[in-house]
Scaffold this active site. Sequence first.
Site, short mmCIF file in Angstrom:
data_model
loop_
_atom_site.label_atom_id
_atom_site.label_comp_id
_atom_site.label_asym_id
_atom_site.label_seq_id
_atom_site.Cartn_x
_atom_site.Cartn_y
_atom_site.Cartn_z
N ARG A 112 -13.26 -6.90 2.67
CA ARG A 112 -12.71 -6.74 4.17
C ARG A 112 -13.68 -5.70 4.98
O ARG A 112 -13.84 -5.94 5.98
CB ARG A 112 -11.34 -6.90 4.10
CG ARG A 112 -10.78 -8.14 3.66
CD ARG A 112 -9.07 -8.03 3.99
NE ARG A 112 -8.98 -8.13 5.17
CZ ARG A 112 -7.89 -7.46 5.89
NH1 ARG A 112 -6.75 -7.10 4.93
NH2 ARG A 112 -7.38 -7.35 6.97
N CYS A 136 1.65 12.10 -0.80
CA CYS A 136 1.66 13.13 0.25
C CYS A 136 1.21 12.79 1.72
O CYS A 136 1.38 13.57 2.58
CB CYS A 136 0.87 14.51 -0.23
SG CYS A 136 -0.66 14.62 -0.10
N SER A 162 0.73 -14.26 15.68
CA SER A 162 1.49 -15.48 15.67
C SER A 162 2.83 -14.83 15.89
O SER A 162 3.92 -15.87 15.67
CB SER A 162 1.46 -15.86 13.97
OG SER A 162 1.71 -14.66 13.30
N VAL A 202 -6.23 -4.02 11.76
CA VAL A 202 -6.57 -2.71 11.19
C VAL A 202 -7.97 -2.36 11.51
O VAL A 202 -8.62 -1.83 10.42
CB VAL A 202 -6.02 -3.04 9.79
CG1 VAL A 202 -4.37 -2.98 9.72
CG2 VAL A 202 -6.68 -4.16 8.99
N TYR A 233 -10.01 -4.92 -0.24
CA TYR A 233 -10.08 -4.12 1.00
C TYR A 233 -11.59 -3.75 1.18
O TYR A 233 -11.96 -3.67 2.04
CB TYR A 233 -9.19 -2.75 0.99
CG TYR A 233 -7.77 -3.19 1.06
CD1 TYR A 233 -7.49 -3.42 2.63
CD2 TYR A 233 -7.02 -3.72 0.43
CE1 TYR A 233 -6.12 -3.74 3.01
CE2 TYR A 233 -5.59 -4.25 0.86
CZ TYR A 233 -5.23 -4.10 2.08
OH TYR A 233 -4.00 -4.67 2.32
N CYS A 250 -2.79 16.32 -4.31
CA CYS A 250 -1.67 16.34 -5.26
C CYS A 250 -1.91 15.59 -6.40
O CYS A 250 -1.13 15.21 -7.45
CB CYS A 250 -0.40 15.71 -4.71
SG CYS A 250 -0.44 14.30 -4.08
N HIS A 272 -0.37 -1.04 12.52
CA HIS A 272 -0.19 -1.31 11.05
C HIS A 272 -1.42 -0.45 10.34
O HIS A 272 -1.93 -0.87 9.40
CB HIS A 272 -0.59 -2.77 10.72
CG HIS A 272 0.70 -3.59 11.21
ND1 HIS A 272 0.72 -4.99 11.41
CD2 HIS A 272 2.05 -3.47 11.25
CE1 HIS A 272 1.76 -5.61 11.75
NE2 HIS A 272 2.57 -4.62 11.55
N GLY A 301 -3.60 -13.27 20.54
CA GLY A 301 -3.91 -13.55 19.44
C GLY A 301 -3.06 -13.15 18.37
O GLY A 301 -3.35 -12.72 17.22
N CYS A 357 -6.11 11.83 -4.78
CA CYS A 357 -6.06 12.92 -3.62
C CYS A 357 -6.21 14.10 -4.00
O CYS A 357 -5.83 14.61 -5.12
CB CYS A 357 -4.43 12.85 -3.40
SG CYS A 357 -3.97 13.96 -2.09
#
Length: 239
Positions: A71, A132, A185, A105, A68, A146, A121, A183, A143
């Site tokens: 990206r 949470c 599919s 995204v 990620y 929590c 998404h 754009g 986090c």
Amino acid sequence: MSTSSIQAVANALDASARVCVLTGAGVSAESGVATFRDPDGLWARFSPYELASMDGFLANPERVRDWYNYRRAIINSVEPNAGHAALATLERMFGENFTLVTQNVDRLHQRAGSVRVLEVHGSIHDNRCNNCDHVRSDDELVCPNCSSAMRPNVVWFGEDLPQDVFAAAEGAARTCDVMLVVGTSADVWPAAGLPMTAKMAGAQIVEINPNHTSLTQHVHYVLAGTSAVILPQIIEAMT
Ligand code: NAD
Ligand code: ZN
């Protein structure tokens, strides 16, 4: 369905009161962000299940976070294209009677000036607590509420879409006069069902995609071309 004319689609938009647009990864392709399912797309090079599922995350959180981050770096280094800009222009024409539903995204729509964007998404720019649901835009791994693991705030395989966001998208699909499907599919559910929801409620459906999809045979207008080329031409042809 044979290819329609730009002018016919511009006329349909001119005649409509409410417009909804559904976009997918193809809208960002001309900015240099790879799609998923095309032959040169990300899923041809990477294993979807290892990188975009809870099982993959639990098995190797570092590998998922690294991917990620890779990206995010690509997305941060590119610019919105003329297709994103045309959709922001369309929103300014229709105001509150316009809804942009995106499966992307990357936030390139917002960077191009779109405001009413439903991210069904999620967004790659945020992280969310696995336990949470606390959302943050920094790269904290744990986090603060929590102590559970933070994960990318995107919808993975097997996960539900954010309910309120998807309900708003369905509402926009049911009430629009024209839906542009750009754009995508149309293979990823339940987002792929939105065009049929709109069609059953009486909307005219326009597909803008250089390739044939499973939706193509069901739409009223097909514009076979890329979004950065076709969308500005539609705006230009509107009165
Ligand atoms: P997809 O990869 O399944 O399909 C991409 C579609 O775009 C194809 O139909 C292809 O023909 C079309 N396309 C390719 N280049 C185009 C162009 N220049 N102009 C117009 N269309 C073009 O993508 P999808 O349908 O969005 O798949 C859904 C999933 O992929 C979503 O969950 C989304 O979150 C994720 N995704 C997002 C991004 C992003 O945010 N930029 C990138 C890759 C995947
Ligand atoms: Zn938490």
